[in-house]
Write an enzyme that holds these catalytic residues in place. Structure first.
Site, PDB file in Angstrom:
ATOM      1  N   HIS A  24      32.613 -19.463  20.775  1.00 32.52           N
ATOM      2  CA  HIS A  24      32.383 -20.810  21.312  1.00 32.52           C
ATOM      3  C   HIS A  24      33.593 -21.286  22.125  1.00 32.52           C
ATOM      4  O   HIS A  24      34.720 -20.857  21.882  1.00 32.52           O
ATOM      5  CB  HIS A  24      32.188 -21.810  20.166  1.00 32.52           C
ATOM      6  CG  HIS A  24      30.875 -21.696  19.465  1.00 32.52           C
ATOM      7  ND1 HIS A  24      30.765 -21.661  18.093  1.00 32.52           N
ATOM      8  CD2 HIS A  24      29.608 -21.645  19.943  1.00 32.52           C
ATOM      9  CE1 HIS A  24      29.486 -21.594  17.755  1.00 32.52           C
ATOM     10  NE2 HIS A  24      28.765 -21.574  18.865  1.00 32.52           N
ATOM     11  N   CYS A  51      33.777 -26.582  12.996  1.00 31.92           N
ATOM     12  CA  CYS A  51      32.374 -26.188  12.752  1.00 31.92           C
ATOM     13  C   CYS A  51      31.725 -26.869  11.562  1.00 31.92           C
ATOM     14  O   CYS A  51      30.517 -26.998  11.499  1.00 31.92           O
ATOM     15  CB  CYS A  51      32.276 -24.686  12.476  1.00 31.92           C
ATOM     16  SG  CYS A  51      33.371 -23.699  13.435  1.00 31.92           S
TER      17      CYS A  51
HETATM   18  C1  CIR Z   1      27.668 -18.326  13.812  1.00 31.66           C
HETATM   19  O1  CIR Z   1      27.849 -17.220  14.304  1.00 31.66           O
HETATM   20  O2  CIR Z   1      26.865 -19.130  14.287  1.00 31.66           O
HETATM   21  C2  CIR Z   1      28.441 -18.699  12.561  1.00 31.66           C
HETATM   22  N1  CIR Z   1      28.680 -17.537  11.781  1.00 31.66           N
HETATM   23  C3  CIR Z   1      29.755 -19.369  12.927  1.00 31.66           C
HETATM   24  C4  CIR Z   1      29.555 -20.694  13.607  1.00 31.66           C
HETATM   25  C5  CIR Z   1      30.837 -21.348  13.951  1.00 31.66           C
HETATM   26  N2  CIR Z   1      30.577 -22.625  14.514  1.00 31.66           N
HETATM   27  C6  CIR Z   1      31.376 -23.228  15.381  1.00 31.66           C
HETATM   28  O3  CIR Z   1      32.335 -22.642  15.837  1.00 31.66           O
HETATM   29  N3  CIR Z   1      31.043 -24.441  15.786  1.00 31.66           N
END
Ligand code: CIR
Length: 273
Positions: free
Chosen positions: A170, A257
């Site tokens: 991201h 997140c």
């Molecule tokens: C994913 O791959 O969607 C999750 N394992 C990690 C999400 C992390 N979210 C973020 O950076 N906003």
């Protein structure tokens, strides 16, 4: 977002308890999954840190069917005057939005919904004093970003697209806002045009994951695992709250997140969940 308030001033947040299925969370490289107990401990400390920073935290129940649903930042965007339901850009996370929707409809008068077929993850979206930045990535496509720009404008803010470096999940995996004038980023994003005019702190090589910090009111949540970055932040005068991220990092997550954050004025309600 209000003109008179910093974009990092928050009094409300939503988080979601990890499910035991979090051990199967998505990851680009398998370095061994996290343990449920480890994630839960990191999440508990995160909630405590939010409360210490002056934020009222609504804790939603775990969703076993969605291993990554602890990362509530991705399926929605929230502002003082409204919320936007997103379409996460990976199939196993798409239906997380429907789980969040009733809560947001109870809390916000205006709830917009990103239509098919565009996609966007909240992890790609950064609030700055000059407007919202939307990083194009594997999860956020051009169509999703363009629709989002129009929606964000409806809520009274400006927005524009940015590029997420290749191989990075991201936009905010690699950059974060520290204050009205300063960002922290990996070297790959330090010269990005969207950050022109910002003062920059570049995380040392080998500490790339440290670029995901979370500014909340007077403090900066930062990963406890990156001593050189902690030192840079400390020397720059930030009040740093180091938090353990060893388990969530195994599933490609960082500190932003795990919450949706906004400044709630008198109108929005706190749901009874
Ligand atoms: C994913 O791959 O969607 C999750 N394992 C990690 C999400 C992390 N979210 C973020 O950076 N906003």
């Amino acid at each position: 977002m209000s003109q008179t308030r910093s974009v990092f001033e928050f009094n409300s947040a939503i988080v979601r308890e990890p499910s035991t299925s979090v051990v199967n969370g998505l990851r680009a490289d398998d370095r061994g999954g996290p343990t449920y107990e480890g994630v839960k401990a990191e999440h508990d400390a995160y909630i405590a840190a939010l409360r210490n920073a002056g934020v009222e935290v609504t804790v939603l129940p775990a969703l076993e069917a969605f291993p990554d649903s602890i990362f509530v930042e991705d399926p929605a965007l929230v502002f003082t005057n409204g919320a936007i339901l997103l379409r996460p850009g990976t199939p196993t996370r798409l239906k997380e939005t429907a789980e969040l929707a009733p809560v947001l409809r109870e809390m916000f008068e205006t709830v917009l919904e990103l239509p098919e077929p565009g996609q966007a993850d909240g992890g790609d979206i950064m609030y700055t004093p000059n407007g919202v930045l939307i990083g194009l990535s594997e999860r956020t496509d051009k169509l999703g970003a363009e629709t989002l720009i129009a929606f964000i404008e409806k809520l009274g803010c400006k927005a524009r697209v940015a590029e997420t470096p290749k191989g990075v999940l991201h936009f905010k995996t690699a950059s974060s806002l520290l204050d009205d004038e300063t960002i922290i980023s990996t070297s790959a994003l330090a010269d990005a045009a969207v950050f022109e005019g910002f003062r920059k702190i570049v995380v040392p090589q080998g500490e790339e994951s440290a670029a995901n910090v979370l500014r909340i009111n007077d403090v900066v949540f930062a990963s406890a695992y990156y001593p050189r970055t902690l030192d840079l932040l400390d020397k720059a005068g930030y009040a740093v709250v180091p938090l353990n991220t060893g388990e969530i990092e195994k599933i490609d997550a960082g500190l932003s997140c795990m919450s949706l954050r906004w400044y709630r004025n008198g109108k929005s309600a706190v749901p009874s969940v």
